[in-house]
Motif scaffolding. Sequence first.
Motif, PDB file in Angstrom:
ATOM      1  N   ALA A  19       0.798  -1.213   0.000  1.00  0.00           N
ATOM      2  CA  ALA A  19       0.000   0.000   0.000  1.00  0.00           C
ATOM      3  C   ALA A  19       0.837   1.272   0.000  1.00  0.00           C
ATOM      4  CB  ALA A  19      -0.939   0.013   1.214  1.00  0.00           C
ATOM      5  N   ASP A  20       2.044   1.203   0.516  1.00  0.00           N
ATOM      6  CA  ASP A  20       2.867   2.404   0.650  1.00  0.00           C
ATOM      7  C   ASP A  20       3.572   2.743  -0.655  1.00  0.00           C
ATOM      8  OD1 ASP A  20       2.176   2.736   3.271  1.00  0.00           O
ATOM      9  OD2 ASP A  20       3.877   1.590   4.048  1.00  0.00           O
ATOM     10  N   PRO A  21       3.439   3.975  -1.150  1.00  0.00           N
ATOM     11  CA  PRO A  21       4.142   4.378  -2.374  1.00  0.00           C
ATOM     12  C   PRO A  21       5.650   4.435  -2.164  1.00  0.00           C
ATOM     13  CG  PRO A  21       2.314   5.872  -1.881  1.00  0.00           C
ATOM     14  CD  PRO A  21       2.548   5.034  -0.662  1.00  0.00           C
ATOM     15  N   ARG A  22       6.388   4.243  -3.259  1.00  0.00           N
ATOM     16  CA  ARG A  22       7.836   4.331  -3.261  1.00  0.00           C
ATOM     17  C   ARG A  22       8.288   5.323  -4.326  1.00  0.00           C
ATOM     18  NH1 ARG A  22       8.835  -2.243  -3.178  1.00  0.00           N
ATOM     19  NH2 ARG A  22       8.039  -2.610  -1.056  1.00  0.00           N
ATOM     20  N   SER A  23       9.554   5.716  -4.234  1.00  0.00           N
ATOM     21  CA  SER A  23      10.046   6.789  -5.095  1.00  0.00           C
ATOM     22  C   SER A  23       9.939   6.464  -6.580  1.00  0.00           C
ATOM     23  CB  SER A  23      11.495   7.115  -4.747  1.00  0.00           C
ATOM     24  OG  SER A  23      12.325   5.969  -4.918  1.00  0.00           O
ATOM     25  N   GLY A  24      10.064   5.194  -6.941  1.00  0.00           N
ATOM     26  CA  GLY A  24      10.009   4.826  -8.348  1.00  0.00           C
ATOM     27  C   GLY A  24       8.612   4.598  -8.893  1.00  0.00           C
ATOM     28  N   ASP A  25       7.591   4.747  -8.045  1.00  0.00           N
ATOM     29  CA  ASP A  25       6.235   4.406  -8.471  1.00  0.00           C
ATOM     30  C   ASP A  25       5.669   5.303  -9.574  1.00  0.00           C
ATOM     31  OD1 ASP A  25       6.139   2.208  -6.856  1.00  0.00           O
ATOM     32  OD2 ASP A  25       5.027   3.191  -5.234  1.00  0.00           O
ATOM     33  N   PRO A  26       5.913   6.627  -9.582  1.00  0.00           N
ATOM     34  CA  PRO A  26       5.354   7.431 -10.677  1.00  0.00           C
ATOM     35  C   PRO A  26       5.767   6.919 -12.063  1.00  0.00           C
ATOM     36  CG  PRO A  26       6.037   8.858  -8.903  1.00  0.00           C
ATOM     37  CD  PRO A  26       6.522   7.489  -8.544  1.00  0.00           C
ATOM     38  N   ALA A  27       7.034   6.577 -12.224  1.00  0.00           N
ATOM     39  CA  ALA A  27       7.492   6.057 -13.511  1.00  0.00           C
ATOM     40  C   ALA A  27       6.832   4.722 -13.830  1.00  0.00           C
ATOM     41  CB  ALA A  27       9.013   5.910 -13.511  1.00  0.00           C
ATOM     42  N   GLU A  28       6.669   3.867 -12.813  1.00  0.00           N
ATOM     43  CA  GLU A  28       6.046   2.564 -13.023  1.00  0.00           C
ATOM     44  C   GLU A  28       4.562   2.695 -13.365  1.00  0.00           C
ATOM     45  OE1 GLU A  28       7.683  -0.946 -12.617  1.00  0.00           O
ATOM     46  OE2 GLU A  28       8.728   0.682 -13.647  1.00  0.00           O
ATOM     47  N   VAL A  29       3.885   3.614 -12.701  1.00  0.00           N
ATOM     48  CA  VAL A  29       2.476   3.861 -13.005  1.00  0.00           C
ATOM     49  C   VAL A  29       2.320   4.320 -14.450  1.00  0.00           C
ATOM     50  CG1 VAL A  29       0.593   5.482 -12.562  1.00  0.00           C
ATOM     51  CG2 VAL A  29       1.669   4.267 -10.655  1.00  0.00           C
ATOM     52  N   GLY A  30       3.183   5.221 -14.888  1.00  0.00           N
ATOM     53  CA  GLY A  30       3.133   5.655 -16.281  1.00  0.00           C
ATOM     54  C   GLY A  30       3.384   4.518 -17.249  1.00  0.00           C
ATOM     55  N   ARG A  31       4.351   3.659 -16.926  1.00  0.00           N
ATOM     56  CA  ARG A  31       4.649   2.516 -17.791  1.00  0.00           C
ATOM     57  C   ARG A  31       3.450   1.586 -17.904  1.00  0.00           C
ATOM     58  NH1 ARG A  31       6.135  -2.658 -16.834  1.00  0.00           N
ATOM     59  NH2 ARG A  31       6.259  -2.296 -14.581  1.00  0.00           N
ATOM     60  N   LEU A  32       2.805   1.298 -16.782  1.00  0.00           N
ATOM     61  CA  LEU A  32       1.643   0.409 -16.809  1.00  0.00           C
ATOM     62  C   LEU A  32       0.506   1.002 -17.627  1.00  0.00           C
ATOM     63  CD1 LEU A  32       3.072  -1.321 -14.633  1.00  0.00           C
ATOM     64  CD2 LEU A  32       0.863  -1.476 -13.477  1.00  0.00           C
ATOM     65  N   ALA A  33       0.218   2.276 -17.398  1.00  0.00           N
ATOM     66  CA  ALA A  33      -0.886   2.907 -18.119  1.00  0.00           C
ATOM     67  C   ALA A  33      -0.637   2.897 -19.627  1.00  0.00           C
ATOM     68  CB  ALA A  33      -1.097   4.330 -17.613  1.00  0.00           C
ATOM     69  N   GLU A  42      -2.457  12.401 -22.278  1.00  0.00           N
ATOM     70  CA  GLU A  42      -3.006  13.255 -21.227  1.00  0.00           C
ATOM     71  C   GLU A  42      -3.523  12.422 -20.066  1.00  0.00           C
ATOM     72  OE1 GLU A  42      -3.731  13.445 -24.425  1.00  0.00           O
ATOM     73  OE2 GLU A  42      -2.987  15.443 -25.039  1.00  0.00           O
ATOM     74  N   GLU A  43      -4.153  11.296 -20.366  1.00  0.00           N
ATOM     75  CA  GLU A  43      -4.673  10.429 -19.306  1.00  0.00           C
ATOM     76  C   GLU A  43      -3.533   9.776 -18.521  1.00  0.00           C
ATOM     77  OE1 GLU A  43      -8.955   9.007 -21.158  1.00  0.00           O
ATOM     78  OE2 GLU A  43      -7.107   8.137 -21.962  1.00  0.00           O
ATOM     79  N   VAL A  44      -2.484   9.376 -19.223  1.00  0.00           N
ATOM     80  CA  VAL A  44      -1.324   8.812 -18.540  1.00  0.00           C
ATOM     81  C   VAL A  44      -0.710   9.843 -17.596  1.00  0.00           C
ATOM     82  CG1 VAL A  44       1.015   7.908 -18.844  1.00  0.00           C
ATOM     83  CG2 VAL A  44      -0.819   7.149 -20.366  1.00  0.00           C
ATOM     84  N   ALA A  45      -0.647  11.089 -18.060  1.00  0.00           N
ATOM     85  CA  ALA A  45      -0.107  12.163 -17.219  1.00  0.00           C
ATOM     86  C   ALA A  45      -0.938  12.349 -15.961  1.00  0.00           C
ATOM     87  CB  ALA A  45      -0.033  13.465 -18.011  1.00  0.00           C
ATOM     88  N   VAL A  46      -2.267  12.207 -16.062  1.00  0.00           N
ATOM     89  CA  VAL A  46      -3.141  12.318 -14.892  1.00  0.00           C
ATOM     90  C   VAL A  46      -2.859  11.174 -13.917  1.00  0.00           C
ATOM     91  CG1 VAL A  46      -5.536  12.163 -14.103  1.00  0.00           C
ATOM     92  CG2 VAL A  46      -4.965  13.596 -16.071  1.00  0.00           C
ATOM     93  N   ALA A  47      -2.684   9.969 -14.448  1.00  0.00           N
ATOM     94  CA  ALA A  47      -2.386   8.825 -13.578  1.00  0.00           C
ATOM     95  C   ALA A  47      -1.106   9.063 -12.782  1.00  0.00           C
ATOM     96  CB  ALA A  47      -2.262   7.557 -14.418  1.00  0.00           C
ATOM     97  N   VAL A  48      -0.096   9.578 -13.449  1.00  0.00           N
ATOM     98  CA  VAL A  48       1.182   9.866 -12.779  1.00  0.00           C
ATOM     99  C   VAL A  48       1.008  10.988 -11.761  1.00  0.00           C
ATOM    100  CG1 VAL A  48       3.535  10.698 -13.120  1.00  0.00           C
ATOM    101  CG2 VAL A  48       2.551   9.026 -14.716  1.00  0.00           C
ATOM    102  N   GLU A  49       0.213  11.983 -12.113  1.00  0.00           N
ATOM    103  CA  GLU A  49      -0.006  13.117 -11.207  1.00  0.00           C
ATOM    104  C   GLU A  49      -0.646  12.669  -9.895  1.00  0.00           C
ATOM    105  OE1 GLU A  49      -2.296  17.461 -11.090  1.00  0.00           O
ATOM    106  OE2 GLU A  49      -2.448  16.185 -12.870  1.00  0.00           O
ATOM    107  N   LEU A  50      -1.549  11.693  -9.966  1.00  0.00           N
ATOM    108  CA  LEU A  50      -2.221  11.234  -8.747  1.00  0.00           C
ATOM    109  C   LEU A  50      -1.234  10.578  -7.776  1.00  0.00           C
ATOM    110  CD1 LEU A  50      -5.660   9.813  -9.961  1.00  0.00           C
ATOM    111  CD2 LEU A  50      -5.026  12.137  -9.310  1.00  0.00           C
TER     112      LEU A  50
END
Length: 198
Positions: A19-33, A42-50
């Motif tokens: 459940a706890d976020p880590r420093s590399g998660d924004p990049a991983e979230v973008g990769r998954l999306a 634009e939607e991928v950018a929103v996912a990373v922003e969250l």
Amino acid sequence: MRSTRGKHPIELSDIVFRADPRSGDPAEVGRLARSTGFFSLEEVAVAVELIETRMEKGGDSGYHFIFAERSGQMVGYACFGPIPCTLAGYDLYWIVVLDEFRGRGLGKRLLARTERVIAAAGGTRVYVETSCRGQYEPTRAFYERCGYRLEAVLKDYYAPGEDKAIYRKVLVGENTPDRAGEYERSGTQGSGDLGTAP
């Protein structure tokens, strides 16, 4: 959500949730999306922003996550949070599974864990919004198989001819001590902010 016919089997028994976020998660979230082929830049950018907002503000951001990892690599995640000015309502903002894992039950496991966390926090209703475009038919079928009911369709919401579907699931009897304990025993790592195990 897709057929697994012709795919090499992938074991889900070694999936680890946290459940706890880590420093590399924004990049991983973008990769998954991006891997799904469903979302615009634009939607991928929103996912990373969250996830960035969650890391900056913590639980006060209103965004909560469950990440699924296999061999140290993120293969899926869910993002959700309480709906302001409602009594026990929650939004499921994102649920994303790496393309090669789709159709294998990981999305269902992520959603079930998300619902348990919401219930343990006192949530009783979960709302999901998605497009009515034909590309999203497997997505809508997934939610319906998981017990979500179509509550409304907003015409031309995303663009002329592209409606928005709003689904709802009532978590009847989910927020009991037994169900909260089930989440604590499920192996999700991290303290989180919604009643998860310390």
